[in-house]
Design a protein around this motif. Structure first.
Motif, PDB file in Angstrom:
ATOM      1  N   VAL A 147      13.801 -35.539 -45.698  1.00  0.00           N
ATOM      2  CA  VAL A 147      13.010 -36.632 -45.145  1.00  0.00           C
ATOM      3  C   VAL A 147      12.529 -36.214 -43.768  1.00  0.00           C
ATOM      4  CG1 VAL A 147      13.011 -39.027 -44.382  1.00  0.00           C
ATOM      5  CG2 VAL A 147      14.374 -38.378 -46.365  1.00  0.00           C
ATOM      6  N   LYS A 148      11.221 -36.131 -43.596  1.00  0.00           N
ATOM      7  CA  LYS A 148      10.671 -35.749 -42.297  1.00  0.00           C
ATOM      8  C   LYS A 148       9.608 -36.738 -41.880  1.00  0.00           C
ATOM      9  CE  LYS A 148      11.620 -30.867 -42.723  1.00  0.00           C
ATOM     10  NZ  LYS A 148      11.098 -29.509 -42.723  1.00  0.00           N
ATOM     11  N   TRP A 149       9.803 -37.317 -40.713  1.00  0.00           N
ATOM     12  CA  TRP A 149       8.838 -38.290 -40.197  1.00  0.00           C
ATOM     13  C   TRP A 149       8.141 -37.724 -38.970  1.00  0.00           C
ATOM     14  CZ3 TRP A 149       7.251 -42.930 -42.161  1.00  0.00           C
ATOM     15  CH2 TRP A 149       8.016 -43.470 -43.210  1.00  0.00           C
ATOM     16  N   PHE A 150       6.860 -37.949 -38.902  1.00  0.00           N
ATOM     17  CA  PHE A 150       6.038 -37.604 -37.732  1.00  0.00           C
ATOM     18  C   PHE A 150       6.112 -36.107 -37.404  1.00  0.00           C
ATOM     19  CE2 PHE A 150       7.595 -42.031 -37.164  1.00  0.00           C
ATOM     20  CZ  PHE A 150       6.374 -42.686 -37.353  1.00  0.00           C
ATOM     21  N   GLU A 151       6.126 -35.283 -38.454  1.00  0.00           N
ATOM     22  CA  GLU A 151       6.225 -33.839 -38.234  1.00  0.00           C
ATOM     23  C   GLU A 151       5.085 -33.316 -37.381  1.00  0.00           C
ATOM     24  OE1 GLU A 151       6.772 -31.730 -41.973  1.00  0.00           O
ATOM     25  OE2 GLU A 151       7.958 -30.323 -40.782  1.00  0.00           O
ATOM     26  N   GLY A 152       5.442 -32.419 -36.483  1.00  0.00           N
ATOM     27  CA  GLY A 152       4.448 -31.828 -35.603  1.00  0.00           C
ATOM     28  C   GLY A 152       4.383 -32.545 -34.266  1.00  0.00           C
ATOM     29  N   ALA A 153       4.896 -33.791 -34.234  1.00  0.00           N
ATOM     30  CA  ALA A 153       4.849 -34.549 -32.980  1.00  0.00           C
ATOM     31  C   ALA A 153       5.888 -34.012 -32.006  1.00  0.00           C
ATOM     32  CB  ALA A 153       5.104 -36.025 -33.258  1.00  0.00           C
ATOM     33  N   LYS A 154       5.582 -34.168 -30.711  1.00  0.00           N
ATOM     34  CA  LYS A 154       6.522 -33.767 -29.665  1.00  0.00           C
ATOM     35  C   LYS A 154       6.719 -34.935 -28.708  1.00  0.00           C
ATOM     36  CE  LYS A 154       5.739 -28.835 -30.047  1.00  0.00           C
ATOM     37  NZ  LYS A 154       6.970 -28.538 -30.800  1.00  0.00           N
ATOM     38  N   LEU A 155       7.945 -35.096 -28.277  1.00  0.00           N
ATOM     39  CA  LEU A 155       8.286 -36.276 -27.466  1.00  0.00           C
ATOM     40  C   LEU A 155       9.677 -36.128 -26.870  1.00  0.00           C
ATOM     41  CD1 LEU A 155       9.773 -39.068 -29.640  1.00  0.00           C
ATOM     42  CD2 LEU A 155       9.291 -36.814 -30.572  1.00  0.00           C
ATOM     43  N   ASN A 156      10.025 -37.085 -26.010  1.00  0.00           N
ATOM     44  CA  ASN A 156      11.415 -37.214 -25.575  1.00  0.00           C
ATOM     45  C   ASN A 156      11.768 -38.692 -25.572  1.00  0.00           C
ATOM     46  OD1 ASN A 156      13.593 -37.735 -23.440  1.00  0.00           O
ATOM     47  ND2 ASN A 156      13.763 -35.534 -23.832  1.00  0.00           N
ATOM     48  N   ILE A 157      12.864 -39.044 -26.204  1.00  0.00           N
ATOM     49  CA  ILE A 157      13.199 -40.466 -26.356  1.00  0.00           C
ATOM     50  C   ILE A 157      13.639 -41.091 -25.030  1.00  0.00           C
ATOM     51  CG2 ILE A 157      15.599 -40.111 -27.118  1.00  0.00           C
ATOM     52  CD1 ILE A 157      15.183 -42.471 -29.093  1.00  0.00           C
ATOM     53  N   SER A 158      14.258 -40.324 -24.145  1.00  0.00           N
ATOM     54  CA  SER A 158      14.686 -40.917 -22.865  1.00  0.00           C
ATOM     55  C   SER A 158      13.453 -41.254 -22.021  1.00  0.00           C
ATOM     56  CB  SER A 158      15.643 -39.994 -22.100  1.00  0.00           C
ATOM     57  OG  SER A 158      14.968 -39.230 -21.128  1.00  0.00           O
ATOM     58  N   GLU A 159      12.418 -40.461 -22.162  1.00  0.00           N
ATOM     59  CA  GLU A 159      11.167 -40.772 -21.474  1.00  0.00           C
ATOM     60  C   GLU A 159      10.582 -42.079 -22.003  1.00  0.00           C
ATOM     61  OE1 GLU A 159       8.405 -37.165 -19.799  1.00  0.00           O
ATOM     62  OE2 GLU A 159       8.195 -37.721 -21.898  1.00  0.00           O
ATOM     63  N   ASN A 160      10.759 -42.284 -23.292  1.00  0.00           N
ATOM     64  CA  ASN A 160      10.256 -43.519 -23.891  1.00  0.00           C
ATOM     65  C   ASN A 160      11.095 -44.733 -23.504  1.00  0.00           C
ATOM     66  OD1 ASN A 160       7.830 -43.312 -25.931  1.00  0.00           O
ATOM     67  ND2 ASN A 160       8.950 -41.374 -26.036  1.00  0.00           N
ATOM     68  N   CYS A 161      12.365 -44.496 -23.205  1.00  0.00           N
ATOM     69  CA  CYS A 161      13.241 -45.594 -22.765  1.00  0.00           C
ATOM     70  C   CYS A 161      13.040 -45.899 -21.280  1.00  0.00           C
ATOM     71  CB  CYS A 161      14.708 -45.231 -22.971  1.00  0.00           C
ATOM     72  SG  CYS A 161      15.232 -45.185 -24.683  1.00  0.00           S
ATOM     73  N   LEU A 162      12.685 -44.888 -20.522  1.00  0.00           N
ATOM     74  CA  LEU A 162      12.685 -45.044 -19.065  1.00  0.00           C
ATOM     75  C   LEU A 162      11.306 -44.824 -18.442  1.00  0.00           C
ATOM     76  CD1 LEU A 162      16.015 -43.074 -18.540  1.00  0.00           C
ATOM     77  CD2 LEU A 162      15.739 -45.564 -18.523  1.00  0.00           C
ATOM     78  N   ASP A 163      10.863 -43.588 -18.397  1.00  0.00           N
ATOM     79  CA  ASP A 163       9.614 -43.244 -17.699  1.00  0.00           C
ATOM     80  C   ASP A 163       8.442 -44.121 -18.148  1.00  0.00           C
ATOM     81  OD1 ASP A 163      10.259 -39.906 -16.823  1.00  0.00           O
ATOM     82  OD2 ASP A 163      11.549 -41.067 -18.151  1.00  0.00           O
ATOM     83  N   ARG A 164       8.392 -44.394 -19.446  1.00  0.00           N
ATOM     84  CA  ARG A 164       7.284 -45.173 -20.009  1.00  0.00           C
ATOM     85  C   ARG A 164       7.176 -46.550 -19.359  1.00  0.00           C
ATOM     86  NH1 ARG A 164       6.849 -47.736 -25.860  1.00  0.00           N
ATOM     87  NH2 ARG A 164       9.083 -47.380 -25.879  1.00  0.00           N
ATOM     88  N   HIS A 165       8.321 -47.089 -18.874  1.00  0.00           N
ATOM     89  CA  HIS A 165       8.303 -48.450 -18.338  1.00  0.00           C
ATOM     90  C   HIS A 165       8.138 -48.501 -16.826  1.00  0.00           C
ATOM     91  CE1 HIS A 165       9.527 -49.497 -22.298  1.00  0.00           C
ATOM     92  NE2 HIS A 165      10.775 -49.104 -22.173  1.00  0.00           N
ATOM     93  N   LEU A 166       8.153 -47.344 -16.177  1.00  0.00           N
ATOM     94  CA  LEU A 166       8.229 -47.372 -14.715  1.00  0.00           C
ATOM     95  C   LEU A 166       7.018 -48.026 -14.062  1.00  0.00           C
ATOM     96  CD1 LEU A 166      10.045 -44.070 -13.746  1.00  0.00           C
ATOM     97  CD2 LEU A 166      10.954 -46.381 -14.055  1.00  0.00           C
ATOM     98  N   GLU A 167       5.874 -47.883 -14.670  1.00  0.00           N
ATOM     99  CA  GLU A 167       4.676 -48.456 -14.070  1.00  0.00           C
ATOM    100  C   GLU A 167       4.760 -49.981 -14.000  1.00  0.00           C
ATOM    101  OE1 GLU A 167       0.148 -48.004 -15.174  1.00  0.00           O
ATOM    102  OE2 GLU A 167       1.183 -46.059 -15.116  1.00  0.00           O
ATOM    103  N   SER A 168       5.156 -50.613 -15.106  1.00  0.00           N
ATOM    104  CA  SER A 168       5.126 -52.077 -15.118  1.00  0.00           C
ATOM    105  C   SER A 168       6.494 -52.746 -14.975  1.00  0.00           C
ATOM    106  CB  SER A 168       4.460 -52.551 -16.404  1.00  0.00           C
ATOM    107  OG  SER A 168       5.096 -51.948 -17.504  1.00  0.00           O
TER     108      SER A 168
END
Ligand code: WT7
Length: 630
Positions: free
Chosen positions: A51-72
């Motif tokens: 089972v492979k989801w979103f193959e080829g994508a690159k990301l970091n989950i901690s950035e999505n938990c933290l950095d992504r929210h810093l602006e607002s």
């Protein structure tokens, strides 16, 4: 990510998710921070299983938990921490502070030589540093393996060794109600047999001044001193492993359930927002320990991905008294409260005097998880905690599913006490009969399977893909098998009836009968044992052990207590049996298989009506066991 706001929308989303799953999930994934978008949404084959989801994508989950929210949301409280002792001050950690502290600790891990793909074990109390450590691992691409701090030294060592962890993050001890528990001495015993561990990072929590082994053990507070709080997140592939979490199965050896990055992330936020209908500045409280999947997905990842305020509680429901949950709800104006039926039943048994002093008027949504909830507990929760105005979301899911699978959307799905109701859009459950044939239509009952992949599903069992295939994908070829029995009523609503395998659900925790038997059998005077579950008024199920002893003096209280010590040493106090019954023989078939069906009946108080016993080698044994009870 947008949430579903009406039942019509729910129905149309469900339809879309079945007709074109890839389009549906690509849409849900849009709002995350990606370093590179995927080439393919889904690639799967349940035969392997792959089972492979979103193959080829690159990301970091901690950035999505933290950095992504810093602006607002920089100043919004991310973690609202309530300590064990009400006299100790609660802590509010904002998104920007959490970002700083996670980044700093990430640098500490790096300085100790931790690199992408390394496994890190965590054995900690419910303190903010546990969440910080989890997110720091994720930030640098290390695979975290959180081990519940109630497990014994041996259980900890087994888990560390199974995935050869390089580092252990722990604490000197923990506060649990009126008790202070020393964790470090347990860790010291465990690490005697963990050659892969290079260092143990120790957080000071109880000022116990433990012995620190030179070169190996390092203090958390010393390590972070002067360390930079800038740490660029490591770029991960969508399918890179995010964490391992051990759970019990039908053999003696726990399974290291592996979850991967992108799919888990998308599903954690998606399920959190939709089931709980989180909005604005709601305060969300999930009472689970981070040592279980519920804590991973709904204390840490789901809420933080959604930019929510997540309340983290160090204590227990009955300290200083049985009103603690309700006191904390009023104190922090909790809006959404998610707990286990076992806790509800335990608090119900303490009486309403512990509920009455509190207003509980901040509550909007209540939830349950971990085991079937009985009608009485449901009604009590609804009436006395929710004041008949809060929907209760009874959420069915598993360590292996990563997120809530069958659950009402709060305020949107019609409720039925004891029903997990309907699958979330994107989830395709089905019932199968004993031969593995799908049961079509409503008003039916069978074994629960899921026939199509979802993003946060188990990827493998660490180091044992074959076992992953055998346990989940081969009993019903082409489908994921949950191990649960289930009813689908006339309206198509689902009600989970319990495990159909040799797993017992004690207070919402999974315990394998084989694990307990292995522990019991290590006692020198035990010849053989058989462990089953039986209905327990508070815990849901209790553990019942039938034991044959070789002691010439016969069974004794002393052996009983030694057996309990053995179990606590091998697994932990959570696996203590409610009953140990000494017997002269066990009901076995001619091929030597123990007929647990019969033992389950005896354990639940049945004295006759054991059904067909003709295949037993010695049907007499059954009556002997029943007689020896009196
Ligand atoms: C097993 C999974 C994932 C939550 C924590 C437990 C039982 C879970 C419900 C529910 C009836 C439930 C099932 C399942 N279970 N939620 N709402 N109603 N049963 O995770 O340790 O992986 O255990 O818990 O039997 O298979 P877990």
């Amino acid at each position: 990510m947008q949430k579903i706001n009406s039942f019509e929308e729910f129905q149309s989303e469900y339809k879309k998710s079945v007709e074109n799953p890839e389009k549906f999930w690509a849409e849900k994934a849009k709002s995350f921070l990606w370093k590179r978008l995927w080439d393919k949404v889904l690639d799967w084959d349940f035969e392997e299983p792959k089972v492979k989801w979103f193959e080829g994508a690159k990301l970091n989950i901690s950035e999505n938990c933290l950095d992504r929210h810093l602006e607002s949301l920089a100043d919004k409280t991310a973690i609202l921490w309530e300590p064990n002792h009400p006299s100790e001050e609660a802590k509010h950690i904002s998104y920007s502070e959490l970002h700083t502290r996670v980044s700093r600790f990430s640098n500490v891990l790096k300085s100790l030589g931790v690199v992408k793909g390394d496994r890190i074990a965590l054995y900690m109390p419910m303190v903010p540093e546990l969440t910080i450590a989890v997110l720091a691992c994720a930030r640098i691409g290390a695979i975290h393996s959180v081990v519940f701090a109630g497990f014994s030294a041996k259980a900890l060592a087994d888990r560390i060794n199974d995935s050869s962890c390089k580092l252990l993050i722990t604490a000197d001890g923990s506060y649990r109600g009126a008790k202070t528990l020393d964790l470090k001495p347990i860790v010291d015993i465990a690490l005697e047999s963990c050659p892969s561990i290079e260092h143990a990072i120790v957080l000071e929590r109880i000022s116990s001044k433990p012995t620190m082994k030179a070169h190996r053990d390092l203090w958390w507070h010393e390590l972070i001193e002067g360390v930079s709080s800038v740490c660029e997140a490591t770029i991960m592939d969508a399918e890179d492993e995010l964490f391992i979490l051990y759970t019990s199965g039908s053999t003696g050896k726990p399974k290291g359930v592996v979850h991967s990055t992108a799919g888990y992330m998308v599903y954690a936020e998606y399920s959190f927002r939709n089931v709980f209908q989180y909005e604005g500045n709601d305060v969300f409280w999930c009472t689970a320990d981070i040592g279980w999947i519920t804590g991973h997905s709904y204390v840490i990842y789901g809420p933080l991905l959604a930019g929510a305020t997540t309340l983290m509680f160090e204590g227990i429901p009955t300290f200083p008294d049985a009103g603690r949950f309700w006191e904390v709800i009023d104190k922090h104006q909790v809006n959404i409260f998610y707990t286990a039926p076992t806790a509800i039943r335990a608090l119900e048994a303490c009486g309403l005097d512990f509920v009455k002093p509190y207003k509980l008027d901040s509550l909007k949504v209540l939830g349950t998880v971990g085991e079937p909830i009985n009608e009485e507990a449901w009604q009590w929760y609804h009436k006395h905690i929710g004041k008949e105005k809060c929907p209760i979301v009874d959420t069915w899911w598993q360590t292996e599913t990563g997120g809530m699978m069958i659950a009402p959307l709060a305020g949107i799905t019609q409720l039925k006490p004891m029903y997990a109701t309907l699958p979330l859009p994107g989830i395709q459950p089905c019932l199968v009969d004993a031969e593995g044939k799908e049961i079509i239509g409503n008003g039916v009952e069978g074994n629960l399977c899921i026939k199509y992949p979802w993003p946060s599903m188990i990827r493998t069992i660490y180091g044992d893909h074959k076992r992953c295939n055998e346990v989940y994908f081969s009993t019903n070829p082409g489908k994921y098998f949950t191990g649960d029995g289930c009813k689908r009523d006339e309206d198509g609503f689902y009600r989970i009836t319990g495990r159909v395998d040799d797993v017992i659900n004690v207070s919402g925790h999974r315990i394998g009968t084989a694990e307990v038997e292995d522990a019991i059998n290590t006692h020198r005077l035990v010849v053989e044992s058989a462990v089953v579950g039986f209905p327990h008024p508070i815990k849901g199920q209790g553990i019942y052990a039938f034991v044959i002893t070789s002691d010439l003096n016969g069974p004794s209280e002393l052996i009983k207590s030694e057996i309990i010590v053995e179990i606590c040493g091998h697994i932990g106090a959570i696996a203590k049996p409610e009953q140990i019954q000494f017997v002269n023989g066990l009901p076995k078939t001619r091929s030597g298989k123990i007929m647990r069906r019969i033992l389950r009946k005896i354990a639940s108080g049945e004295k006759e009506n054991f059904g067909d016993t003709t295949t037993l080698l010695d049907p007499e044994v059954v009556q002997q066991i029943v007689k020896s009870l009196n």
